[in-house]
Design a protein around this motif. Structure first.
Motif, PDB file in Angstrom:
ATOM      1  N   LYS A   1      46.726  39.796  31.202  1.00 22.86           N
ATOM      2  CA  LYS A   1      46.125  40.569  32.286  1.00 22.86           C
ATOM      3  C   LYS A   1      47.220  41.312  33.066  1.00 22.86           C
ATOM      4  O   LYS A   1      48.183  40.700  33.517  1.00 22.86           O
ATOM      5  CB  LYS A   1      45.365  39.614  33.207  1.00 22.86           C
TER       6      LYS A   1
ATOM      7  N   ASP B   1      49.374  39.745  45.969  1.00 27.49           N
ATOM      8  CA  ASP B   1      49.119  38.375  45.494  1.00 27.49           C
ATOM      9  C   ASP B   1      47.761  38.260  44.824  1.00 27.49           C
ATOM     10  O   ASP B   1      47.376  37.188  44.369  1.00 27.49           O
ATOM     11  CB  ASP B   1      49.185  37.387  46.670  1.00 27.49           C
ATOM     12  N   ARG B   2      47.034  39.375  44.761  1.00 27.73           N
ATOM     13  CA  ARG B   2      45.649  39.305  44.263  1.00 27.73           C
ATOM     14  C   ARG B   2      45.529  39.475  42.764  1.00 27.73           C
ATOM     15  O   ARG B   2      44.444  39.404  42.221  1.00 27.73           O
ATOM     16  CB  ARG B   2      44.792  40.377  44.947  1.00 27.73           C
TER      17      ARG B   2
ATOM     18  N   GLY C   1      47.496  37.779  40.390  1.00 24.38           N
ATOM     19  CA  GLY C   1      48.165  36.727  39.640  1.00 24.38           C
ATOM     20  C   GLY C   1      49.624  37.069  39.391  1.00 24.38           C
ATOM     21  O   GLY C   1      50.275  37.692  40.232  1.00 24.38           O
ATOM     22  N   ALA C   2      50.106  36.690  38.199  1.00 25.96           N
ATOM     23  CA  ALA C   2      51.540  36.816  37.916  1.00 25.96           C
ATOM     24  C   ALA C   2      52.005  38.271  37.859  1.00 25.96           C
ATOM     25  O   ALA C   2      53.159  38.572  38.136  1.00 25.96           O
ATOM     26  CB  ALA C   2      51.864  36.113  36.607  1.00 25.96           C
ATOM     27  N   GLN C   3      51.086  39.166  37.474  1.00 24.59           N
ATOM     28  CA  GLN C   3      51.487  40.578  37.329  1.00 24.59           C
ATOM     29  C   GLN C   3      51.227  41.332  38.637  1.00 24.59           C
ATOM     30  O   GLN C   3      50.435  42.259  38.688  1.00 24.59           O
ATOM     31  CB  GLN C   3      50.728  41.217  36.159  1.00 24.59           C
ATOM     32  N   GLY C   4      51.914  40.921  39.692  1.00 23.51           N
ATOM     33  CA  GLY C   4      51.584  41.423  41.020  1.00 23.51           C
ATOM     34  C   GLY C   4      52.383  42.621  41.497  1.00 23.51           C
ATOM     35  O   GLY C   4      52.093  43.181  42.546  1.00 23.51           O
TER      36      GLY C   4
END
Ligand code: ATP
Ligand code: MG
Length: 434
Positions: free
Chosen positions: A120, A274-275, A277-280
């Motif tokens: 994602k 921060d919405r 996930g890791a790919q922020g």
């Protein structure tokens, strides 16, 4: 049995419901770029492979393992699908001597290609808008680019994207820091993970960016580049911060922010949510004063950033949901329904005439009963249906029916159609809602 062919892994189709959101995003972004005096440049998707090796750095993630490189079967040339746009932009700048006319503010957009593990927010074909300013040395342009981003988030209605900044200093300062850092890391021995050991002598700065929880304490205690910055670098960094404060833009200094590409110096920044996930990280950039010289040009300062369109669209959808899609949906002004022996040609002509008058018109094609055509008209979202039957055609008229509110259906001569519809949709005596 034949299997249907699927898209390449990590490369996405953007289907109409979502593509409309992209269109609207593009419109907002382009107006915003104009407002800051940036001009478009369109660059090839394929470049000579050595361009990226020289620009981005041999030991970066991108060049080491993410590039789609191939040999041109016809002439043996080593080519690469661009993994980012800055290298191409500088190549074009030099090839066409664009800096001879003074400094330049440029932007580009389009797909980039990186062979990463798809997840994602991380794809193998993804899209960026890139914004680059060439020939400006002072902190004003760095700050303007950062402030510019803040304005875009506001115009898109996106909240909660935080700003992190850092300074990477000058190459000499980095060199000094690097030597101290390597010495420190060497003393850690077994505590270094495999990735860090591999990078120890090739790209030690990247070790500071490690996501491995076991490495965090070690990374925390490492010598900080910030402590090696000289007077000029500090003054530049303070100059940027003063302008950010004036503009009321909150930020956090993150001494571990180094960015994945080798060409940066002085200011670097990232915008993070921060919405997702890791790919922020939705946008990242900074100053790259050495790159033009590194690619063979007369040295000139430069500063720029790139934003990831997929991540920003995902954020729009996360924050605004269906409302974002609804706002981006475009319905025609008029849906033209026609049924009878004699109606196709006049309906076709009427639709063209209305388009000529500036209206968005969907002409029903493919026949069908009056009832089924009206269902299509309704589903199109158009506020008006224009109906041509044999009776209307005989009289040189069309019937106009409002689809979103109750009003008597009216017959209108074809010559005055455009005016009537224009008045109905946009007239002063009407609030436009139908
Ligand atoms: P990351 O740390 O997420 O890998 P990066 O430092 O490699 O990002 P840049 O090269 O600076 O990213 O690209 C700028 C922006 O482009 C990123 O902030 C991100 O929004 C987007 N981006 C980068 N790689 C991808 C990808 N593989 N898929 C989708 N978006 C991406
Ligand atoms: Mg990356």
């Amino acid at each position: 049995m034949n299997q249907t062919i699927q898209a390449v892994r990590g490369m996405n189709d953007i289907l109409p419901d979502e593509a409309e959101l992209w269109e609207r995003f593009d419109e907002t972004v382009r107006a915003w770029l104009r407002a800051y005096g940036y001009r478009p440049i369109r660059l090839p998707l394929v470049e000579p492979t050595p361009l990226f090796a020289r620009a981005i750095g041999e030991v970066t993630d991108i060049v080491e393992k993410e590039m789609y490189s191939f040999v041109d079967a016809l002439n043996g040339e080593a080519l690469t699908l661009r993994p980012e746009g800055t290298a191409s932009c500088v190549r074009a700048l030099l090839q066409h001597s664009l800096l001879h006319g003074g400094p330049r503010r440029l932007w580009y957009a389009g797909p980039m290609f990186r062979h990463e593990r798809p997840q994602k927010g991380r794809y193998r074909q993804f899209h960026q808008y890139g914004v680059e300013a060439f020939g400006y040395a002072g902190p004003d342009i760095d700050a303007e680019q950062i402030v510019m981003c803040a304005r875009l988030w506001e115009e898109l209605g996106l909240g909660g994207i935080r700003l992190e900044i850092n300074s990477l200093g000058s190459p000499a300062e980095r060199q000094h820091h690097r030597a101290e850092l390597v010495a420190y890391l060497e003393r850690q021995g077994e505590a270094l993970d495999a990735d860090a050991r591999r990078r120890l002598h090739s790209n030690p700065l990247r070790i500071l960016d490690s996501k491995n929880p076991q490495m965090q304490a070690l990374v925390e205690a490492a010598p900080r580049l910030m402590d090696f910055l000289g007077e000029d670098s500090l003054a530049h960094f303070e100059g940027v911060q003063a302008l950010l404060k004036d503009a009321g833009i909150p930020y956090r200094i993150n001494p571990r922010l180094v960015r994945g590409l080798d060409y940066y110096n002085l200011t670097v920044f990232e915008w993070i949510t921060d919405r997702l996930g890791a790919q922020g990280t939705v946008c990242g950039g900074g100053r790259f004063d050495g790159l033009i010289g590194q690619l063979g040009g007369k040295p000139a300062p430069a500063c720029g950033f790139a934003m990831g369109v997929e991540r920003l669209i995902a954020l729009l959808e996360a924050e605004q949901g269906e409302a974002a899609r609804q706002a981006a949906r475009s319905a025609p002004d008029v849906y033209v329904v026609h049924q009878g022996e004699t109606t196709l040609r006049p309906a076709f002509a009427a639709a063209e005439a209305l388009r000529g008058a500036g209206l968005d018109v969907l002409l029903h094609c493919g026949g069908g009963s009056f009832k089924s055509q009206m269902r299509r008209a309704d589903a199109s979202g158009a506020p008006l249906a224009l109906i041509l039957g044999d009776d209307e055609v005989r009289e040189g008229c069309a019937s106009l029916k409002t689809l979103r509110e109750e009003r008597p259906q009216r017959r209108i001569p074809l010559e005055t159609l455009a005016d009537e519809i224009g008045n109905l949709l946009f007239g002063d005596d009407d609030d436009g809602s139908l």
